[in-house]
Scaffold this motif. Structure first.
Motif, mmCIF file in Angstrom:
data_model
loop_
_atom_site.group_PDB
_atom_site.id
_atom_site.type_symbol
_atom_site.label_atom_id
_atom_site.label_comp_id
_atom_site.label_asym_id
_atom_site.label_seq_id
_atom_site.Cartn_x
_atom_site.Cartn_y
_atom_site.Cartn_z
ATOM 1 N N PHE A 179 0.833 -1.203 0.000
ATOM 2 C CA PHE A 179 0.000 0.000 0.000
ATOM 3 C C PHE A 179 0.872 1.260 0.000
ATOM 4 N N GLN A 180 1.967 1.211 0.744
ATOM 5 C CA GLN A 180 2.862 2.362 0.797
ATOM 6 C C GLN A 180 3.482 2.639 -0.568
ATOM 7 N N LEU A 181 3.807 1.565 -1.286
ATOM 8 C CA LEU A 181 4.378 1.730 -2.622
ATOM 9 C C LEU A 181 3.360 2.370 -3.558
ATOM 10 N N MET A 182 2.113 1.918 -3.474
ATOM 11 C CA MET A 182 1.081 2.515 -4.321
ATOM 12 C C MET A 182 0.878 3.988 -3.992
ATOM 13 N N ARG A 183 0.956 4.342 -2.719
ATOM 14 C CA ARG A 183 0.810 5.746 -2.340
ATOM 15 C C ARG A 183 1.987 6.583 -2.848
ATOM 16 N N SER A 184 3.164 5.983 -2.872
ATOM 17 C CA SER A 184 4.341 6.707 -3.358
ATOM 18 C C SER A 184 4.222 7.051 -4.839
ATOM 19 N N TYR A 185 3.432 6.261 -5.574
ATOM 20 C CA TYR A 185 3.161 6.550 -6.984
ATOM 21 C C TYR A 185 1.924 7.427 -7.167
ATOM 22 N N ALA A 186 1.384 7.935 -6.061
ATOM 23 C CA ALA A 186 0.191 8.794 -6.083
ATOM 24 C C ALA A 186 -1.000 8.086 -6.709
ATOM 25 N N ALA A 187 -1.125 6.783 -6.421
ATOM 26 C CA ALA A 187 -2.244 6.015 -6.976
ATOM 27 C C ALA A 187 -3.534 6.388 -6.265
ATOM 28 N N ARG A 188 -4.587 6.471 -7.029
ATOM 29 C CA ARG A 188 -5.900 6.759 -6.464
ATOM 30 C C ARG A 188 -6.507 5.487 -5.868
ATOM 31 N N GLN A 189 -7.579 5.666 -5.089
ATOM 32 C CA GLN A 189 -8.219 4.526 -4.438
ATOM 33 C C GLN A 189 -8.683 3.485 -5.451
ATOM 34 N N ARG A 190 -9.199 3.963 -6.579
ATOM 35 C CA ARG A 190 -9.661 3.042 -7.620
ATOM 36 C C ARG A 190 -8.499 2.222 -8.175
ATOM 37 N N GLU A 191 -7.366 2.857 -8.381
ATOM 38 C CA GLU A 191 -6.200 2.143 -8.915
ATOM 39 C C GLU A 191 -5.657 1.150 -7.894
ATOM 40 N N VAL A 192 -5.671 1.536 -6.627
ATOM 41 C CA VAL A 192 -5.226 0.618 -5.577
ATOM 42 C C VAL A 192 -6.126 -0.607 -5.537
ATOM 43 N N PHE A 193 -7.424 -0.377 -5.689
ATOM 44 C CA PHE A 193 -8.371 -1.491 -5.638
ATOM 45 C C PHE A 193 -8.178 -2.422 -6.836
ATOM 46 N N VAL A 194 -8.081 -1.860 -8.038
ATOM 47 C CA VAL A 194 -8.020 -2.679 -9.253
ATOM 48 C C VAL A 194 -6.674 -3.370 -9.391
ATOM 49 N N LYS A 195 -5.575 -2.677 -9.085
ATOM 50 C CA LYS A 195 -4.251 -3.219 -9.371
ATOM 51 C C LYS A 195 -3.610 -3.935 -8.188
ATOM 52 N N LEU A 196 -4.118 -3.709 -6.977
ATOM 53 C CA LEU A 196 -3.512 -4.338 -5.808
ATOM 54 C C LEU A 196 -4.503 -5.227 -5.066
ATOM 55 N N ARG A 197 -5.599 -4.653 -4.638
ATOM 56 C CA ARG A 197 -6.537 -5.427 -3.824
ATOM 57 C C ARG A 197 -7.206 -6.550 -4.621
ATOM 58 N N LEU A 198 -7.692 -6.255 -5.815
ATOM 59 C CA LEU A 198 -8.446 -7.233 -6.589
ATOM 60 C C LEU A 198 -7.618 -8.462 -6.971
ATOM 61 N N PRO A 199 -6.404 -8.302 -7.501
ATOM 62 C CA PRO A 199 -5.602 -9.510 -7.789
ATOM 63 C C PRO A 199 -5.309 -10.331 -6.538
ATOM 64 N N ALA A 200 -5.081 -9.645 -5.400
ATOM 65 C CA ALA A 200 -4.816 -10.376 -4.154
ATOM 66 C C ALA A 200 -6.040 -11.130 -3.669
ATOM 67 N N ALA A 201 -7.230 -10.618 -4.001
ATOM 68 C CA ALA A 201 -8.467 -11.239 -3.510
ATOM 69 C C ALA A 201 -8.950 -12.387 -4.386
ATOM 70 N N LEU A 202 -8.449 -12.512 -5.608
ATOM 71 C CA LEU A 202 -8.951 -13.545 -6.510
ATOM 72 C C LEU A 202 -8.813 -14.964 -5.941
ATOM 73 N N PRO A 203 -7.663 -15.348 -5.365
ATOM 74 C CA PRO A 203 -7.594 -16.697 -4.782
ATOM 75 C C PRO A 203 -8.622 -16.919 -3.679
ATOM 76 N N TYR A 204 -8.861 -15.907 -2.866
ATOM 77 C CA TYR A 204 -9.855 -16.014 -1.800
ATOM 78 C C TYR A 204 -11.263 -16.100 -2.381
ATOM 79 N N LEU A 205 -11.508 -15.355 -3.463
ATOM 80 C CA LEU A 205 -12.810 -15.406 -4.111
ATOM 81 C C LEU A 205 -13.095 -16.806 -4.650
ATOM 82 N N PHE A 206 -12.120 -17.391 -5.335
ATOM 83 C CA PHE A 206 -12.347 -18.722 -5.894
ATOM 84 C C PHE A 206 -12.448 -19.778 -4.797
ATOM 85 N N ASN A 207 -11.762 -19.568 -3.699
ATOM 86 C CA ASN A 207 -11.934 -20.473 -2.567
ATOM 87 C C ASN A 207 -13.371 -20.417 -2.046
#
Length: 272
Positions: free
Chosen positions: A164-192
């Protein structure tokens, strides 16, 4: 050289797949053989437990009818599965955005898992109609909503603080954090969650039909046949429910492999 390497990797992958399928296949065959031998050797009465050979004989006497009523029940299970899993995923996304909401939904999640389906089905039958498909879909939706919510919320919250700190250092918006960081991390949990709910949905639909439904429903067929001690017919209905549940689960597994070839578990399989 490259072609021979690809061929050897393909052959080794097939061998690993076959070796992974061998233990459950042997266990299944052994279990069926022991069941058949126990029923025949101990002379178990037909009204208590029929032999697998008798169940299969009845199953193949009316496969078209069983498939038809099985698909009707599967349609209810699929509709409830889609509603429950979709709402659970959306609620998880909202809970990540508003942290206090997640703490408020935890007691509901615990309560929903603690309430038996046999207590929930009659109530939804009264509210939505005992013989209507809506009550069965509602049961399945409730059963699948909170497992999906808990798993997806955990997945969306799983990235490390450094990420999250790295994404903030790139001035990523909440939407970008969700799509590029949170969503890929959640896919294994979703399929489980989807794999868990694929089996829960079929169980919920069949059990809900025990408390009312049309004659074209698999649960009604199983209950009616068991009620007049036609256990081979009842077990043939259970067999159809098992086949549909297993098929649904395998579809989810195939989708997982197709959409997440980058996941570490699949990379390990290929590298082994």
């Amino acid at each position: 050289m490259a072609l021979s390497k690809v061929t050897s990797l393909t052959q080794s992958s097939k061998l690993r797949t076959q070796s992974s399928l061998l233990p459950p296949a042997l266990t299944f065959v052994l279990g069926i053989a022991l069941w058949e031998a126990a029923v025949r050797g101990l002379n178990v009465p037909l009204y208590l437990l029929p032999a697998p050979s008798g169940i299969l004989a009845v199953f193949f006497q009316q496969p078209g009818y069983l498939v038809r009523i099985g698909l009707y029940t599967f349609g209810e299970a699929l509709a409830g599965f889609l509603i429950g899993c979709t709402l659970g995923t959306l609620l998880a996304a909202v809970c990540v955005r508003f942290g206090g909401l997640a703490e408020g939904l935890v007691p509901f999640s615990i309560a929903s898992n603690a309430v038996p389906i046999v207590a929930l089905s009659p109530l939804l039958g009264v509210w939505l109609g005992a013989t209507s498909a809506a009550s069965k879909i509602g049961v399945v939706a409730v059963m699948t909503l909170f497992p999906t919510l808990v798993n997806v919320y955990r997945g969306l919250s799983s990235p490390s603080a450094d990420a999250f700190q790295l994404m903030r250092s790139y001035a990523a918006r909440q939407r970008e954090v969700f799509v590029k960081l949170r969503l890929p991390a959640a896919l294994p949990y979703l399929f489980n969650a989807l794999k868990i709910c694929s089996t829960l949905s079929m169980i919920g639909a069949v059990v809900a039909e025990f408390f009312g439904g049309t004659q074209n429903a698999l649960g009604v067929y199983i209950k009616s046949q068991a009620g007049i001690l036609r256990l081979r017919e009842a077990w043939s209905g259970i067999l159809m429910a098992c086949l549909l549940g297993i098929g649904f689960y395998l579809i989810i597994v195939a989708l997982e492999r197709w959409l997440m070839p980058w996941h570490v578990s699949f990379r390990k399989d290929r590298a082994a």
